[in-house]
Design a protein around this motif. Structure first.
Motif, PDB file in Angstrom:
ATOM      1  N   ALA A 186       0.793  -1.223   0.000  1.00  0.00           N
ATOM      2  CA  ALA A 186       0.000   0.000   0.000  1.00  0.00           C
ATOM      3  C   ALA A 186       0.828   1.278   0.000  1.00  0.00           C
ATOM      4  O   ALA A 186       0.481   2.244  -0.689  1.00  0.00           O
ATOM      5  N   ASP A 187       1.920   1.329   0.749  1.00  0.00           N
ATOM      6  CA  ASP A 187       2.732   2.549   0.826  1.00  0.00           C
ATOM      7  C   ASP A 187       3.417   2.913  -0.488  1.00  0.00           C
ATOM      8  O   ASP A 187       3.917   4.021  -0.629  1.00  0.00           O
ATOM      9  N   PHE A 188       3.446   1.992  -1.432  1.00  0.00           N
ATOM     10  CA  PHE A 188       4.177   2.211  -2.684  1.00  0.00           C
ATOM     11  C   PHE A 188       3.259   2.296  -3.896  1.00  0.00           C
ATOM     12  O   PHE A 188       3.737   2.503  -5.006  1.00  0.00           O
ATOM     13  N   ARG A 189       1.970   2.122  -3.723  1.00  0.00           N
ATOM     14  CA  ARG A 189       1.018   2.096  -4.841  1.00  0.00           C
ATOM     15  C   ARG A 189       0.620   3.497  -5.279  1.00  0.00           C
ATOM     16  O   ARG A 189       0.611   4.432  -4.494  1.00  0.00           O
ATOM     17  N   PHE A 190       0.223   3.573  -6.553  1.00  0.00           N
ATOM     18  CA  PHE A 190      -0.349   4.804  -7.096  1.00  0.00           C
ATOM     19  C   PHE A 190      -1.848   4.611  -7.272  1.00  0.00           C
ATOM     20  O   PHE A 190      -2.284   3.558  -7.761  1.00  0.00           O
ATOM     21  N   ASP A 191      -2.623   5.624  -6.913  1.00  0.00           N
ATOM     22  CA  ASP A 191      -4.049   5.563  -7.236  1.00  0.00           C
ATOM     23  C   ASP A 191      -4.213   5.909  -8.723  1.00  0.00           C
ATOM     24  O   ASP A 191      -3.259   6.305  -9.391  1.00  0.00           O
ATOM     25  N   GLN A 192      -5.417   5.751  -9.240  1.00  0.00           N
ATOM     26  CA  GLN A 192      -5.642   5.926 -10.666  1.00  0.00           C
ATOM     27  C   GLN A 192      -5.382   7.369 -11.119  1.00  0.00           C
ATOM     28  O   GLN A 192      -4.858   7.590 -12.204  1.00  0.00           O
ATOM     29  N   VAL A 193      -5.696   8.330 -10.279  1.00  0.00           N
ATOM     30  CA  VAL A 193      -5.453   9.734 -10.629  1.00  0.00           C
ATOM     31  C   VAL A 193      -3.947   9.986 -10.752  1.00  0.00           C
ATOM     32  O   VAL A 193      -3.485  10.617 -11.713  1.00  0.00           O
ATOM     33  N   SER A 194      -3.184   9.490  -9.803  1.00  0.00           N
ATOM     34  CA  SER A 194      -1.725   9.653  -9.861  1.00  0.00           C
ATOM     35  C   SER A 194      -1.138   8.913 -11.051  1.00  0.00           C
ATOM     36  O   SER A 194      -0.264   9.435 -11.756  1.00  0.00           O
ATOM     37  N   MET A 195      -1.612   7.695 -11.281  1.00  0.00           N
ATOM     38  CA  MET A 195      -1.111   6.904 -12.401  1.00  0.00           C
ATOM     39  C   MET A 195      -1.350   7.643 -13.713  1.00  0.00           C
ATOM     40  O   MET A 195      -0.467   7.718 -14.576  1.00  0.00           O
ATOM     41  N   SER A 196      -2.530   8.201 -13.865  1.00  0.00           N
ATOM     42  CA  SER A 196      -2.853   8.967 -15.063  1.00  0.00           C
ATOM     43  C   SER A 196      -1.918  10.159 -15.211  1.00  0.00           C
ATOM     44  O   SER A 196      -1.388  10.425 -16.297  1.00  0.00           O
ATOM     45  N   ALA A 197      -1.708  10.885 -14.129  1.00  0.00           N
ATOM     46  CA  ALA A 197      -0.830  12.054 -14.167  1.00  0.00           C
ATOM     47  C   ALA A 197       0.587  11.654 -14.568  1.00  0.00           C
ATOM     48  O   ALA A 197       1.225  12.346 -15.379  1.00  0.00           O
ATOM     49  N   PHE A 198       1.088  10.556 -14.035  1.00  0.00           N
ATOM     50  CA  PHE A 198       2.444  10.115 -14.367  1.00  0.00           C
ATOM     51  C   PHE A 198       2.543   9.638 -15.812  1.00  0.00           C
ATOM     52  O   PHE A 198       3.457  10.005 -16.533  1.00  0.00           O
ATOM     53  N   ALA A 199       1.600   8.803 -16.251  1.00  0.00           N
ATOM     54  CA  ALA A 199       1.672   8.204 -17.579  1.00  0.00           C
ATOM     55  C   ALA A 199       1.375   9.201 -18.694  1.00  0.00           C
ATOM     56  O   ALA A 199       1.874   9.050 -19.807  1.00  0.00           O
ATOM     57  N   GLU A 200       0.572  10.212 -18.397  1.00  0.00           N
ATOM     58  CA  GLU A 200       0.133  11.136 -19.444  1.00  0.00           C
ATOM     59  C   GLU A 200       0.793  12.510 -19.362  1.00  0.00           C
ATOM     60  O   GLU A 200       0.425  13.422 -20.101  1.00  0.00           O
ATOM     61  N   ALA A 201       1.792  12.649 -18.508  1.00  0.00           N
ATOM     62  CA  ALA A 201       2.511  13.919 -18.417  1.00  0.00           C
ATOM     63  C   ALA A 201       3.191  14.232 -19.752  1.00  0.00           C
ATOM     64  O   ALA A 201       3.561  13.317 -20.504  1.00  0.00           O
ATOM     65  N   ARG A 202       3.366  15.497 -20.009  1.00  0.00           N
ATOM     66  CA  ARG A 202       3.983  15.940 -21.265  1.00  0.00           C
ATOM     67  C   ARG A 202       5.384  15.343 -21.451  1.00  0.00           C
ATOM     68  O   ARG A 202       5.792  15.014 -22.556  1.00  0.00           O
ATOM     69  N   ASN A 203       6.107  15.161 -20.363  1.00  0.00           N
ATOM     70  CA  ASN A 203       7.482  14.665 -20.425  1.00  0.00           C
ATOM     71  C   ASN A 203       7.582  13.156 -20.184  1.00  0.00           C
ATOM     72  O   ASN A 203       8.667  12.634 -19.976  1.00  0.00           O
ATOM     73  N   ALA A 204       6.453  12.463 -20.233  1.00  0.00           N
ATOM     74  CA  ALA A 204       6.417  11.031 -19.899  1.00  0.00           C
ATOM     75  C   ALA A 204       6.662  10.139 -21.108  1.00  0.00           C
ATOM     76  O   ALA A 204       6.309  10.474 -22.239  1.00  0.00           O
ATOM     77  N   GLU A 205       7.237   8.992 -20.811  1.00  0.00           N
ATOM     78  CA  GLU A 205       7.280   7.831 -21.708  1.00  0.00           C
ATOM     79  C   GLU A 205       6.685   6.695 -20.897  1.00  0.00           C
ATOM     80  O   GLU A 205       7.036   6.517 -19.723  1.00  0.00           O
ATOM     81  N   ALA A 206       5.790   5.942 -21.494  1.00  0.00           N
ATOM     82  CA  ALA A 206       5.197   4.799 -20.809  1.00  0.00           C
ATOM     83  C   ALA A 206       5.105   3.640 -21.798  1.00  0.00           C
ATOM     84  O   ALA A 206       4.659   3.820 -22.929  1.00  0.00           O
TER      85      ALA A 206
END
Length: 156
Positions: free
Chosen positions: A25-45
């Motif tokens: 649990a301490d290391f998981r991303f919620d869906q909002v955070s996951m979206s922000a990380f994966a869809e950031a302008r500077n992201a590669e996923a």
């Protein structure tokens, strides 16, 4: 056979489910955070997918600049337990390193929980060097992280 492909917006729910299965649990991303990380302008996923189109894992990294040097930062690497120890994690990391290199990154940085001996060994085997420690980096309880870095090169 597992293939790699670019992230798509419709991957988000499955990525969050995979993250829940991969991390405490301490290391998981919620869906909002996951979206922000994966869809950031500077992201590669990048998503790893079985022949049956089931997600086996994924990796997300961001391209940034620090001290005048372009760097990749590994946000997360998730590989479902049944696909571990077969080279998929290394393959995902290698793909991301090449993508970051192609975008001008000279280094790849990441954090690893100090208590995750398996991840520490994994990244060290891939050539990452421990360059520091960050106190209270993870979770609400503030778990410590090691900082790792690797020089990227064309000949990897």
């Amino acid at each position: 056979m597992i293939s790699l492909r670019d992230y798509r917006e419709d991957d988000l729910e499955e990525m969050t489910r995979v993250d829940d299965l991969c991390f405490a649990a301490d290391f998981r991303f919620d869906q909002v955070s996951m979206s922000a990380f994966a869809e950031a302008r500077n992201a590669e996923a990048v998503v790893a997918e079985t022949a049956e189109k089931e997600m086996a894992g994924f990796v997300i990294a961001h391209l940034g600049q620090r001290d005048g040097v372009r760097r990749g930062y590994l946000v997360t690497l998730d590989v479902l337990p049944q696909y571990r120890r077969g080279g998929l994690g290394a393959r995902l990391i290698g793909e991301m390193e090449q993508r970051m290199l192609a975008r001008g990154a000279q280094w790849m940085d990441l954090h690893v929980f100090t208590g995750n001996d398996g991840a520490v060994r994994f990244y060290e085997q891939l050539g990452y060097e421990r360059v520091g420690r960050e106190e209270r980096f993870y979770g609400d309880v503030g778990l410590d992280a090691f900082v790792y870095r690797k020089k990227l090169s064309v000949s990897q």
